[in-house]
Design an enzyme around this catalytic site. Structure first.
Site, PDB file in Angstrom:
ATOM      1  N   HIS A  58      -0.388  -0.113  13.112  1.00 50.97           N
ATOM      2  CA  HIS A  58       0.012  -1.289  13.209  1.00 50.97           C
ATOM      3  C   HIS A  58       0.263  -2.393  14.082  1.00 50.97           C
ATOM      4  CE1 HIS A  58       0.408  -0.785   8.517  1.00 50.97           C
ATOM      5  NE2 HIS A  58       1.281  -0.060   8.046  1.00 50.97           N
ATOM      6  N   ASP A  72      -4.920   3.353   6.134  1.00 45.08           N
ATOM      7  CA  ASP A  72      -3.749   3.250   4.863  1.00 45.08           C
ATOM      8  C   ASP A  72      -3.370   3.489   3.946  1.00 45.08           C
ATOM      9  OD1 ASP A  72      -0.425   2.915   4.930  1.00 45.08           O
ATOM     10  OD2 ASP A  72      -0.172   0.870   5.667  1.00 45.08           O
ATOM     11  N   ASP A  73      -3.678   2.862   2.641  1.00 41.97           N
ATOM     12  CA  ASP A  73      -3.831   3.337   1.244  1.00 41.97           C
ATOM     13  C   ASP A  73      -4.516   2.474   0.557  1.00 41.97           C
ATOM     14  OD1 ASP A  73      -0.944   4.613   1.348  1.00 41.97           O
ATOM     15  OD2 ASP A  73      -0.096   2.500   2.163  1.00 41.97           O
TER      16      ASP A  73
HETATM   17 ZN   LIG Z   1       0.983   3.267   6.632  1.00 46.10          ZN
END
Ligand SMILES: [Zn+2]
Length: 541
Positions: free
Chosen positions: A369, A424-425
Site C-alpha cells: 500500500h 490484493d483481493d
Molecule cells: Zn491486503
C-alpha cells in the site's frame, strides 16, 4: 527464461529420517524474543547461542529520532523540493527519450508486455479467486458433496445443502480455503505461464498447532505450484483473542507464532510437513485495518509482551518490532543450516497514523500500500533513497480508501520509487481470470502508462518478490543484482537500458548531493570550532 522444473514434487519426500539432523538445541522466549541454547536443558545461561537481534531501546530511540525528523520544517521542505525535482526530471527524461525507449523495445524479438514475468506481490489466498471461480466451485461442490459438513454454528454442524437452504443463495459467505479452489487458481496461473503470485495465508497465534495444521494441509493436498510463493499474514487481533480468553498475554501469541518455527529449524524431523512447507514461504505480512485507533504509544515504559495483559491491542510498532526481532533470531539459525530465510513485508500506510510508515521503513523488506507516503515528503524521500519496494493496489484502494484518480502510484513511479502493481483481493475487485492483467490494463488506460512504464512495473514486481535468486536469474537475467544498466537484460525484461540507466544515474546524483552536504557541513563545523579555538587563544595572549 524458464527455470527448470523440479524433478520431483517438492512435497514428495516426507520421511523425517531423511531430513537434516536434530541439532539438539533448546529454545525459550525471554522478554518477547526467542533465545536459543546449545542444550535442551536451558537452565545453564552459559549455553546460550549468540544470535543478535535489534535492541529494544535502540529501536525506540531511532523511532523517536525519525518521528522528530519527519516533522522538522527545513527537512520537510528539502525533501519536498527533491521530490518535485525528481518528478520534473522524469518528465524531461520522457520528453527527450520516449522515442528512443520505444525503439529499443521494438528491436527486441519475441519479447513484449505479455510474455515478461510479473509477480502479484500482494494478494490474499482466501480471496485469490474471482467470482466466477468461486461460483463454479460452489456449484460443483453442491453436486458432488451436498452432505458434507461445511459450517459449524453454536456447536452444530451444517451440511452444504442446509447452509444453502438457510441462506439466501446470493450470499456466498462460505469458507473457501479448500484444495480444489486453489488448484483451480493455480491451474489458471500455470496456463498463463508468465504470471506469478505471492499468496497470503493466515497464522493467528491463538494456538501452538496452527503451523502444523497449515503445513499438513499444503503437503497432504500437494498445494504447490512453481508460480506460487507463500507469505504468512498475522492479523493484529490480540485484543480479540484476549477478550475471548484464548490468550492471557501477548507473549503467548508470539510463542504460538514462533516456537514451531524454531522447533522445525532445530529439528526438522519433529515437524516434517512444516519443514517442507517452509521452503516455499518467503516471509511474514502483518495485517489488519490500520485506521483502527491505537490507545498506546510504544515507548520504554511500555509493558513487555509477558506483561501485556491489557484489554486493548498493542500498537502497530509493537507488533512489528517483536515480529522482526524473532524473525532475525530465527533467520540466523536458518542461515546456519542452509535453510530459506524469511523477510518482513507488512501492510503499511494504507490508512491510519503516519508512524506505521516509520516502523515499516525501519524493519521491512518492502511494504504493501504505502498510500500515506503521499502526505509525508520526508518518508517518501527516504523510501526512495532506500529503494524500499511498495506493492500498490489502486483498484482495492479505490473501493476502500482512495479514489483511483487520486492514487499516488504514477507520481511514485515517475520519481523512481520501487513500485509494483498487485491485486490484493481479486474476489472483491476483479472480474476476469487474469486479475493482475486487469490491474495493469486499467492502470495503463487511466494513467496513460507507456509500454516502458508497464515493463518497469513488472520488473519491479519480480525484483521485490520473494522468488529465489536462481529463479530471478532466469526471469531478469543473470546480472540482475548488479547496479545500473548492467543489471538489465532487455531480452527478458523488455525494459530499455535507457530507462534503467536513467534511474541509476538519478539515484547516484541524489546520494551524491546528500553526502556532499554532509561533508561540507562537517567542514564548516570544523572551521567554526577552529575559529573559536583561535579566538580563545588570541584572547589569552
Ligand atoms: Zn491486503
Amino acid at each position: 527464461m524458464h527455470p527448470p522444473a523440479p524433478e520431483r514434487h517438492p512435497y514428495e519426500n516426507q520421511d523425517p529420517a531423511s531430513m537434516p539432523h536434530d541439532m539438539g538445541y533448546g529454545c525459550k522466549m525471554v522478554d518477547g524474543v526467542m533465545h536459543v541454547y546449545t542444550t535442551r536443558n536451558i537452565m545453564e545461561k552459559s549455553t546460550e547461542l549468540e544470535l543478535p537481534y535489534p535492541d529494544l531501546q535502540e529501536y525506540i530511540a531511532d523511532m523517536n529520532m525519525m518521528m522528530a525528523l519527519i516533522i522538522n520544517g527545513p527537512v520537510k521542505s528539502f525533501c519536498y523540493r527533491r521530490l518535485q525535482y525528481l518528478s520534473s526530471k522524469f518528465q524531461m527524461h520522457i520528453l527527450l527519450n520516449e522515442m528512443k525507449e520505444l525503439a529499443e523495445q521494438k528491436k527486441v524479438p519475441h519479447r513484449d508486455f505479455y510474455n515478461i514475468r510479473k509477480v502479484d506481490t500482494h494478494i490474499h489466498a482466501s480471496s485469490c479467486m474471482n467470482q466466477k471461480h468461486l461460483l463454479r466451485f460452489i456449484k460443483r461442490s453442491m453436486k458432488k458433496y451436498p452432505k458434507e459438513i461445511v459450517h459449524v454454528e453454536r456447536g452444530k454442524g451444517q451440511t452444504l445443502m442446509e447452509v444453502f437452504e438457510t441462506m439466501n443463495l446470493t450470499a456466498f459467505d462460505l469458507s473457501v480455503d479448500t484444495l480444489d479452489m486453489h488448484a483451480e487458481v493455480m491451474a489458471d496461473l500455470e496456463e498463463s505461464k508468465y504470471q506469478n503470485v505471492e499468496l497470503r495465508l493466515s497464522i493467528y497465534g491463538r494456538s501452538r498447532d496452527e503451523w502444523d495444521k497449515l503445513a499438513q494441509w499444503a503437503v497432504t493436498h500437494q498445494v504447490y505450484s512453481s508460480n506460487v510463493r507463500w507469505l504468512v499474514q498475522v492479523p493484529r487481533l490480540f485484543d480479540v483473542y484476549h477478550t475471548k480468553k484464548q490468550l492471557c498475554n501477548f507473549q503467548e501469541m508470539l510463542e504460538n507464532i514462533f516456537a514451531p518455527l524454531f522447533e522445525a529449524t532445530v529439528h526438522p524431523g519433529s515437524h516434517p510437513e512444516l519443514h517442507l512447507f517452509l521452503q516455499h514461504v518467503v516471509g511474514f505480512d502483518s495485517v489488519d485495518d490500520e485506521s483502527k485507533p491505537e490507545q498506546h504509544i510504544f515507548n520504554l515504559d511500555s509493558p513487555l509482551p509477558v506483561n501485556w495483559t491489557e484489554e486493548h491491542n498493542p500498537p502497530y510498532s509493537y507488533y512489528l518490532y517483536y515480529m522482526y526481532a524473532n524473525m532475525t533470531v530465527l533467520n540466523h539459525l536458518r542461515r546456519q543450516r542452509g535453510f530459506e530465510t524469511l523477510v518482513l513485508r507488512p501492510h503499511c500506510g494504507e490508512a491510519g497514523p503516519i508512524h506505521h510508515l516509520v516502523s515499516g521503513f525501519m524493519l521491512s523488506e518492502n511494504i504493501s500500500h504505502g498510500l500515506l507516503l503521499r502526505k509525508a515528503p520526508v518518508l517518501q524521500y527516504l523510501y526512495y533513497l532506500a529503494q524500499i519496494g511498495i506493492a500498490m493496489s489502486p483498484l482495492s484502494n479505490n473501493s476502500l480508501f482512495l479514489s483511483y484518480h487520486r492514487n499516488p502510484l504514477p507520481e511514485y513511479l515517475s520519481r523512481g520509487l520501487v513500485v509494483s502493481l498487485s491485486t490484493d483481493d481479486p474476489l472483491q475487485f476483479h472480474f476476469t481470470k487474469e486479475p493482475l492483467m486487469e490491474e495493469y490494463s486499467i492502470a495503463a488506460q487511466v494513467w496513460k502508462l507507456s509500454s516502458c512504464d508497464m515493463c518497469e512495473l513488472a520488473r519491479n514486481s519480480v525484483l521485490m518478490s520473494g522468488f529465489s535468486q536462481g529463479v530471478k536469474d532466469f526471469w531478469l537475467g543473470p546480472h540482475h543484482t548488479k547496479e545500473g544498466q548492467e543489471s538489465n537484460d532487455i531480452r527478458r525484461t523488455n525494459v530499455p537500458d535507457i530507462r534503467v540507466a536513467y534511474r541509476y544515474e538519478t539515484m547516484c546524483e541524489e546520494l551524491n548531493l546528500i553526502t556532499q552536504a554532509i561533508r561540507t557541513d562537517e567542514q564548516e563545523t570544523i572551521r567554526e570550532e577552529g575559529s573559536l579555538c583561535m579566538g580563545a587563544g588570541q584572547k589569552e595572549k
